[in-house]
Design a protein around this motif. Sequence first.
Motif, PDB file in Angstrom:
ATOM      1  N   LYS A 195      -0.329   1.908   5.305  1.00 18.03           N
ATOM      2  CA  LYS A 195      -0.368   0.951   6.631  1.00 18.03           C
ATOM      3  C   LYS A 195       0.877   1.025   7.318  1.00 18.03           C
ATOM      4  CE  LYS A 195      -3.894  -2.234   5.016  1.00 18.03           C
ATOM      5  NZ  LYS A 195      -5.144  -1.548   5.557  1.00 18.03           N
ATOM      6  N   ASP A 201      -4.446   4.773   6.687  1.00 17.30           N
ATOM      7  CA  ASP A 201      -4.680   3.413   7.085  1.00 17.30           C
ATOM      8  C   ASP A 201      -4.933   2.647   5.754  1.00 17.30           C
ATOM      9  OD1 ASP A 201      -4.461   3.774   9.796  1.00 17.30           O
ATOM     10  OD2 ASP A 201      -6.731   3.576  10.193  1.00 17.30           O
ATOM     11  N   LYS A 202      -5.484   3.436   4.725  1.00 17.48           N
ATOM     12  CA  LYS A 202      -5.833   2.562   3.473  1.00 17.48           C
ATOM     13  C   LYS A 202      -4.618   2.590   2.577  1.00 17.48           C
ATOM     14  CE  LYS A 202      -9.075   2.770  -0.538  1.00 17.48           C
ATOM     15  NZ  LYS A 202      -9.330   1.293  -0.662  1.00 17.48           N
ATOM     16  N   TYR A 203      -4.018   3.824   2.515  1.00 18.68           N
ATOM     17  CA  TYR A 203      -2.872   3.771   1.567  1.00 18.68           C
ATOM     18  C   TYR A 203      -1.549   3.833   2.228  1.00 18.68           C
ATOM     19  CZ  TYR A 203      -6.428   4.960  -1.879  1.00 18.68           C
ATOM     20  OH  TYR A 203      -7.693   4.997  -2.622  1.00 18.68           O
ATOM     21  N   LEU A 240     -11.507   6.676  -0.889  1.00 16.19           N
ATOM     22  CA  LEU A 240     -11.447   5.754   0.130  1.00 16.19           C
ATOM     23  C   LEU A 240     -12.505   4.560  -0.471  1.00 16.19           C
ATOM     24  CD1 LEU A 240     -12.122   7.816   3.351  1.00 16.19           C
ATOM     25  CD2 LEU A 240     -10.144   6.533   2.834  1.00 16.19           C
ATOM     26  N   ASP A 241     -12.730   4.659  -1.678  1.00 14.69           N
ATOM     27  CA  ASP A 241     -13.775   3.841  -2.287  1.00 14.69           C
ATOM     28  C   ASP A 241     -15.077   3.429  -1.508  1.00 14.69           C
ATOM     29  OD1 ASP A 241     -12.171   3.116  -4.174  1.00 14.69           O
ATOM     30  OD2 ASP A 241     -11.191   1.429  -3.038  1.00 14.69           O
ATOM     31  N   GLN A 242     -15.445   4.657  -0.662  1.00 14.12           N
ATOM     32  CA  GLN A 242     -16.946   4.784  -0.136  1.00 14.12           C
ATOM     33  C   GLN A 242     -17.950   5.627  -0.810  1.00 14.12           C
ATOM     34  OE1 GLN A 242     -15.693   6.415   3.501  1.00 14.12           O
ATOM     35  NE2 GLN A 242     -14.307   4.275   4.186  1.00 14.12           N
ATOM     36  N   GLU A 281      -8.193   7.713   8.174  1.00 10.99           N
ATOM     37  CA  GLU A 281      -8.605   6.533   7.382  1.00 10.99           C
ATOM     38  C   GLU A 281      -7.751   6.570   6.162  1.00 10.99           C
ATOM     39  OE1 GLU A 281     -12.922   6.400   6.554  1.00 10.99           O
ATOM     40  OE2 GLU A 281     -13.050   8.196   8.103  1.00 10.99           O
ATOM     41  N   LEU A 282      -7.538   7.666   5.431  1.00 11.06           N
ATOM     42  CA  LEU A 282      -6.676   7.603   4.258  1.00 11.06           C
ATOM     43  C   LEU A 282      -5.333   6.987   4.579  1.00 11.06           C
ATOM     44  CD1 LEU A 282      -7.598  11.104   2.848  1.00 11.06           C
ATOM     45  CD2 LEU A 282      -8.069   8.723   1.765  1.00 11.06           C
ATOM     46  N   MET A 308       0.818  -1.254  -0.005  1.00  7.97           N
ATOM     47  CA  MET A 308      -0.010  -0.071  -0.106  1.00  7.97           C
ATOM     48  C   MET A 308       0.734   1.340   0.038  1.00  7.97           C
ATOM     49  SD  MET A 308      -3.345  -0.117   0.511  1.00  7.97           S
ATOM     50  CE  MET A 308      -3.970  -1.647  -0.263  1.00  7.97           C
ATOM     51  N   ILE A 345      -1.139   7.646   2.387  1.00  6.12           N
ATOM     52  CA  ILE A 345      -2.369   8.616   2.055  1.00  6.12           C
ATOM     53  C   ILE A 345      -1.957   9.942   1.943  1.00  6.12           C
ATOM     54  CG2 ILE A 345      -2.455   9.196   4.583  1.00  6.12           C
ATOM     55  CD1 ILE A 345      -4.934   9.003   2.197  1.00  6.12           C
TER      56      ILE A 345
END
Length: 129
Positions: free
Chosen positions: A112, A108-110, A53-55, A105-106, A1, A4
């Motif tokens: 880690k 954690d997603k991109y 975030l793909d949300q 959130e970003l 990953m 973010i």
Amino acid sequence: MKTITTLLVLTLAIVATLAAARHGKYTDKYDNVDLNEILANKRLLVPYIKCILDQGKCTADGKELKSHIIEALEDYCSRCTDTQRDGTRRVIAHLINNEPEYWRELSDKYDKDHKYVRKYETELGSVQG
């Protein structure tokens, strides 16, 4: 990953700037987007974040931005225009300082492992976006 940091940087800065790649640089088609207006208005900002975030749904420019995030993270935005690079820094600073939950959130997603996040938090944590 990836991170973010660059992701958001590219997200909003590129949302306002990135597009198709030409002549080694990303298109400057969105370089005139008013990032200050987006950053100052959650109704404009949140959909871009949700897209990345793909949300949520993505606009055409959001999809374009999202398509370049990984590459931009890996090469520190080397194909970005100066406007995009500056915009990315403003967006990241804004998220770090004003939208910590979305920043988390970003991150954690991109990113880690926080390979990129730490650098930006240290560099831009006290800068107002």
